[in-house]
Design a protein around this motif. Sequence first.
Motif, PDB file in Angstrom:
ATOM      1  N   ILE A   1       0.829  -1.204   0.000  1.00  0.00           N
ATOM      2  CA  ILE A   1       0.000   0.000   0.000  1.00  0.00           C
ATOM      3  C   ILE A   1       0.867   1.259   0.000  1.00  0.00           C
ATOM      4  N   GLU A   2       1.922   1.254   0.801  1.00  0.00           N
ATOM      5  CA  GLU A   2       2.796   2.424   0.879  1.00  0.00           C
ATOM      6  C   GLU A   2       3.477   2.709  -0.457  1.00  0.00           C
ATOM      7  N   LEU A   3       3.988   1.668  -1.100  1.00  0.00           N
ATOM      8  CA  LEU A   3       4.651   1.850  -2.394  1.00  0.00           C
ATOM      9  C   LEU A   3       3.660   2.319  -3.454  1.00  0.00           C
ATOM     10  N   ALA A   4       2.439   1.782  -3.404  1.00  0.00           N
ATOM     11  CA  ALA A   4       1.414   2.216  -4.355  1.00  0.00           C
ATOM     12  C   ALA A   4       1.096   3.696  -4.173  1.00  0.00           C
ATOM     13  N   ALA A   5       0.998   4.127  -2.920  1.00  0.00           N
ATOM     14  CA  ALA A   5       0.720   5.536  -2.647  1.00  0.00           C
ATOM     15  C   ALA A   5       1.859   6.423  -3.147  1.00  0.00           C
ATOM     16  N   GLU A   6       3.097   5.979  -2.933  1.00  0.00           N
ATOM     17  CA  GLU A   6       4.244   6.746  -3.416  1.00  0.00           C
ATOM     18  C   GLU A   6       4.262   6.842  -4.939  1.00  0.00           C
ATOM     19  N   ASP A   7       3.759   5.806  -5.603  1.00  0.00           N
ATOM     20  CA  ASP A   7       3.713   5.796  -7.065  1.00  0.00           C
ATOM     21  C   ASP A   7       2.532   6.580  -7.629  1.00  0.00           C
ATOM     22  N   GLY A   8       1.668   7.078  -6.752  1.00  0.00           N
ATOM     23  CA  GLY A   8       0.540   7.873  -7.214  1.00  0.00           C
ATOM     24  C   GLY A   8      -0.715   7.091  -7.493  1.00  0.00           C
TER      25      GLY A   8
ATOM     26  N   ARG B   1      -4.403   5.518  -7.093  1.00  0.00           N
ATOM     27  CA  ARG B   1      -5.651   6.001  -6.495  1.00  0.00           C
ATOM     28  C   ARG B   1      -6.098   4.983  -5.445  1.00  0.00           C
ATOM     29  N   LEU B   2      -6.068   5.406  -4.193  1.00  0.00           N
ATOM     30  CA  LEU B   2      -6.433   4.525  -3.094  1.00  0.00           C
ATOM     31  C   LEU B   2      -7.731   4.998  -2.457  1.00  0.00           C
ATOM     32  N   ALA B   3      -8.523   4.049  -2.009  1.00  0.00           N
ATOM     33  CA  ALA B   3      -9.770   4.380  -1.303  1.00  0.00           C
ATOM     34  C   ALA B   3      -9.677   3.770   0.089  1.00  0.00           C
ATOM     35  N   ILE B   4      -8.833   4.367   0.921  1.00  0.00           N
ATOM     36  CA  ILE B   4      -8.581   3.831   2.250  1.00  0.00           C
ATOM     37  C   ILE B   4      -9.779   4.086   3.158  1.00  0.00           C
ATOM     38  N   ASN B   5     -10.207   3.050   3.842  1.00  0.00           N
ATOM     39  CA  ASN B   5     -11.306   3.172   4.798  1.00  0.00           C
ATOM     40  C   ASN B   5     -10.715   3.536   6.162  1.00  0.00           C
ATOM     41  N   ARG B   6     -10.637   4.810   6.453  1.00  0.00           N
ATOM     42  CA  ARG B   6      -9.959   5.269   7.666  1.00  0.00           C
ATOM     43  C   ARG B   6     -10.754   4.954   8.931  1.00  0.00           C
ATOM     44  N   ALA B   7     -12.018   4.631   8.779  1.00  0.00           N
ATOM     45  CA  ALA B   7     -12.812   4.263   9.959  1.00  0.00           C
ATOM     46  C   ALA B   7     -12.297   2.973  10.586  1.00  0.00           C
ATOM     47  N   PHE B   8     -11.720   2.096   9.759  1.00  0.00           N
ATOM     48  CA  PHE B   8     -11.207   0.833  10.277  1.00  0.00           C
ATOM     49  C   PHE B   8     -10.118   1.051  11.324  1.00  0.00           C
TER      50      PHE B   8
ATOM     51  N   ALA C   1      -8.513  -3.178  -6.402  1.00  0.00           N
ATOM     52  CA  ALA C   1      -7.511  -4.160  -5.988  1.00  0.00           C
ATOM     53  C   ALA C   1      -6.840  -3.740  -4.685  1.00  0.00           C
ATOM     54  N   PHE C   2      -6.507  -2.453  -4.580  1.00  0.00           N
ATOM     55  CA  PHE C   2      -5.846  -1.984  -3.359  1.00  0.00           C
ATOM     56  C   PHE C   2      -6.802  -1.962  -2.173  1.00  0.00           C
ATOM     57  N   SER C   3      -8.098  -1.840  -2.430  1.00  0.00           N
ATOM     58  CA  SER C   3      -9.072  -1.970  -1.347  1.00  0.00           C
ATOM     59  C   SER C   3      -9.037  -3.391  -0.788  1.00  0.00           C
ATOM     60  N   ARG C   4      -8.806  -4.358  -1.663  1.00  0.00           N
ATOM     61  CA  ARG C   4      -8.658  -5.740  -1.215  1.00  0.00           C
ATOM     62  C   ARG C   4      -7.392  -5.910  -0.378  1.00  0.00           C
TER      63      ARG C   4
END
Length: 260
Positions: free
Chosen positions: A74-81, A83-90, A117-120
Amino acid sequence: MAGQVSWTVLMQAMQAKKSLRPQRDRLLQLRRQMEQLSPGDDGHADRNMEVASGLFKVCYSGLGAGSRLLASCIELAAEDGARLAINRAFAAMPDEQLHDALLAQRLPARPTSQTEAFSRVEAAFNAVKVTEEHHIPRCIEHLVGQRPVYMVHGKNGLENPAPVAAAPVDLDKARDYLDRACTLADLAVKHVDLAVVVLSSFMDPKVVANLSEVTDKRASILQVPALLTRFATARSDCLHQTIHSLCSFHRRVDLIHQTE
């Protein structure tokens, strides 16, 4: 990163897949062992400790590596730009509430986008962390009467726990926590399997094939705890082969991109 996945991101997901599946299977095996435990049998305390030792090993050297790989993905994906849909409530949920929320979560049955995919991957990470940090420690607590707040190196990880009040052995509660751990471990494996399939679809098939080859051969070595152990005990020829394999992979990736 729109339309393309960095091979380093996919490699983390592949390694997590290789790391988590055997841990899920081991948890199921330990659950079968626990079903045979009975407090009235001779030597029951030793058998309880044997199961607890197995749970500690899964938690420390298996799930820990898997959660780090998923976090790195997840961190590397974010650094690469990406699009993430992180559920911060978790992140703010108590463990038991998060367990129920992960089971109730409704994600697309057939993810097609990188975001899905990144949500998974995120859901798998949360499932592994709850299992690693809550379900298995509580299972061990009810199994042997010691809460493994501070797990140290030892033959079973329970020889020198942090001072905490002793808890009564309760096999029913131990089984319940292990059932919950198995459920989330299986959920994590399914999430990662789908994520790898989707992320692979955005990459050159030759690169995906090379990544699969490397992860198949070196899965155990690339896991962080296993790698540290091998550095301390492995012979130089084994380390040389590992480094050579990784260097060869880098060269193959470069050649593929040069020919495109």
